[in-house]
Write an enzyme that holds these catalytic residues in place. Structure first.
Site, mmCIF file in Angstrom:
data_model
loop_
_atom_site.group_PDB
_atom_site.id
_atom_site.type_symbol
_atom_site.label_atom_id
_atom_site.label_comp_id
_atom_site.label_asym_id
_atom_site.label_seq_id
_atom_site.Cartn_x
_atom_site.Cartn_y
_atom_site.Cartn_z
ATOM 1 C CB SER A 37 -15.918 40.016 -41.246
ATOM 2 O OG SER A 37 -15.304 40.766 -40.205
ATOM 3 C CE LYS A 69 -11.860 39.789 -39.367
ATOM 4 N NZ LYS A 69 -12.951 40.637 -38.823
ATOM 5 C CB SER A 89 -16.790 41.264 -37.452
ATOM 6 O OG SER A 89 -17.467 41.541 -38.644
HETATM 7 N N1 GLN Z 1 -21.424 42.642 -40.762
HETATM 8 C C1 GLN Z 1 -21.029 43.993 -40.538
HETATM 9 C C2 GLN Z 1 -20.523 44.608 -41.823
HETATM 10 O O1 GLN Z 1 -20.583 43.985 -42.823
HETATM 11 C C3 GLN Z 1 -19.979 44.042 -39.476
HETATM 12 C C4 GLN Z 1 -18.620 43.749 -39.959
HETATM 13 C C5 GLN Z 1 -17.571 43.895 -38.910
HETATM 14 O O2 GLN Z 1 -17.848 43.997 -37.718
HETATM 15 N N2 GLN Z 1 -16.336 43.939 -39.356
HETATM 16 O O3 GLN Z 1 -20.070 45.714 -41.858
#
Ligand code: GLN
Length: 469
Positions: A136, A61, A160
């Site tokens: 994400s 990532k 994420s």
């Molecule tokens: N969807 C969650 C957010 O927008 C989690 C994102 C993540 O785990 N990086 O913060």
């Protein structure tokens, strides 16, 4: 020819050790898959053609710093930024011979649940390119599902890794807080951020976790694992106490097809010899998400202060230093980071700190205790990972709250620092459903064992039908 859609990382590695394929041949097979499919899916922000190493490929990532290789965190503010050192996780992969095939697409600064917040265009779901891969870490999950990397690392702050793994039909682990180094990781919310593996099987996930986990003197929040990682072999669940938290399984918005697949998996736990019972997590499920959306933006507002045009990436250069800060941040950040910076700055401001940030920290303690009580009675708690299967691109982009709800089931254990494993447990409307397995801190081996036994019994086919030859 290596069928990269089907072979696991373990199998790719077996080809290597048996001499049936060279590291270069394996790398080329995945590289060819990228050529064939990434035009459509947009999983990679950077493909690394000269990746040293004698092992199998791995994808990272784009929050993971890679020396000399662009690292953008999905943001324009880091466009063209090349780190001068490797993140510890990248260094540990390289030390084992893994070859960095590329950097994967993501929501900007890991803020999102669909990868649509990337400044470089959305990633598409290999099961249906009109749908999102989750986020994400959507680029990492989709790359694995589409055979463009045997495994990948993502990051999980509030779901994420788990949620995109669920939406793409692959396995994802959010490790116990403190078990994987964040040295060299682009920070989002430091009390929650964890790096975790995504792979086709639980065994691959366990192996990649064993490569990156453990104490790192350069990250003082890390600890040594209390026991070595065991790559799982169990075929049954005898002796395992499986808890089904009512609220995590009956929350509003869980699709009927998702519940059906998860209920069938719970029944399977029974057949495999587990002792299954109900439990409750009322406050964790009600307050987990709101608590997260105070704490994560607060920490993000502080972490993102470093992007000011001075140190990294983009600089807009008008007259005056204040103007430079403002215009660089205005031009470089997309809407979601700006929204979070404003929310977080507000929650931390002197007049509101006690009412919001401090209150959220107290609620976090309540959540931790609630999980601890449930995990005294049970070894593992199960629920859907995501309330829905992959949704159409654009379906939630106009409504940030609807997007935030994608992680309503994934976030509560994260607030308590607990590990979570998502495994595919079936299909709904032809799309993968993820089962979330939650355990106490440092219970990864138990999650791997349970996940592996279920995976064997479920026999889920992780190859997206539209890509299968
Ligand atoms: N969807 C969650 C957010 O927008 C989690 C994102 C993540 O785990 N990086 O913060």
């Amino acid at each position: 020819m290596i069928d990269t859609l089907r072979v696991t990382a373990q199998e790719a590695n077996d080809l290597l050790t048996s001499g049936e394929a060279s590291s270069d041949e394996i790398f080329s097979a995945y590289r060819a898959a990228i050529d064939e499919r990434d035009g459509e899916l947009n999983c990679f922000l950077h493909v690394n053609d000269d990746a040293p190493g004698a092992g199998v490929p791995v994808a990272f990532k784009d929050v993971i710093s890679t020396r000399g290789i662009p690292t953008t965190a999905g943001s324009k503010i880091l466009e063209g930024f090349k780190p001068v050192y490797d993140a510890t996780v990248a260094e540990r992969c390289a030390a084992r011979g893994l070859r960095t095939i590329g950097k994967t697409n993501m929501d900007e600064f890991a803020m999102g649940s669909s990868t649509e917040n990337s400044a470089y265009g959305p990633t598409r779901n290999p099961w249906d390119p009109e749908r999102v891969p989750g986020g994400s870490s959507g680029g990492s999950a989709a790359a694995v599902a589409a055979g463009m990397a045997p495994w990948a690392l993502g990051s999980d702050t509030g779901g994420s890794v788990k949620q995109p793994a669920a939406l793409c039909g692959v396995v994802g682990l959010r490790p116990t807080y403190g078990t994987v180094s964040r040295y060299g990781i682009v920070a989002f919310a430091s009390s929650l951020d964890q790096i975790g593996p995504v792979a086709k099987t639980v065994a691959d996930c366990a192996f990649l976790y064993s490569v990156v986990a453990g104490h790192d003197p350069r990250d003082t929040t890390t600890v040594e694992l209390p026991e070595p990682v065991q790559v799982p072999e169990a075929e049954d669940l005898r002796g395992l106490r499986v808890g089904v938290p009512k609220e995590l399984n009956e929350a509003e918005g869980i699709e009927a097809g998702v519940s059906e697949a998860v209920n069938a998996a719970v029944e399977l736990c029974r057949e495999l010899g587990a002792e299954v019972g109900e439990c409750e997590l009322p406050r964790s499920v009600e307050f987990g998400l709101p608590c997260y959306y105070l704490i994560a933006p607060s920490e993000a507002s502080s972490n993102l202060a470093r992007y000011d045009g001075v140190r990294y990436g983009l600089r807009v250069s008008p007259d005056g230093i204040r103007e430079m800060y403002e215009q660089t941040r205005d031009a470089g950040f997309g809407d979601e980071p700006k929204r979070r910076i404003m929310l977080g700055t507000y929650a931390l401001s002197s007049g509101y700190y006690d009412a919001y940030y401090a209150q959220a920290q107290k609620v976090r303690t309540v959540i931790r205790h609630e999980f601890a009580a449930a995990l005294e009675r049970f070894d593992v708690l199960v629920s859907p990972t995501s309330p829905t299967v992959a949704f159409p691109l654009g379906a939630k982009t106009e409504n940030p709250l609807a997007m935030y709800l994608s992680d309503v089931l994934a976030i509560p254990p994260n607030m308590a620092g607990l590990p979570g494993l998502s495994i595919p447990c079936g299909l709904s409307e032809g799309l993968p459903v993820g089962l979330q397995l939650i355990g106490p801190q440092f219970s990864e081996n138990v999650l791997f064992r349970a996940g592996h036994a279920l995976e064997q019994a479920l026999g889920f086919d992780y190859v997206p039908p539209r890509l299968a030859a």
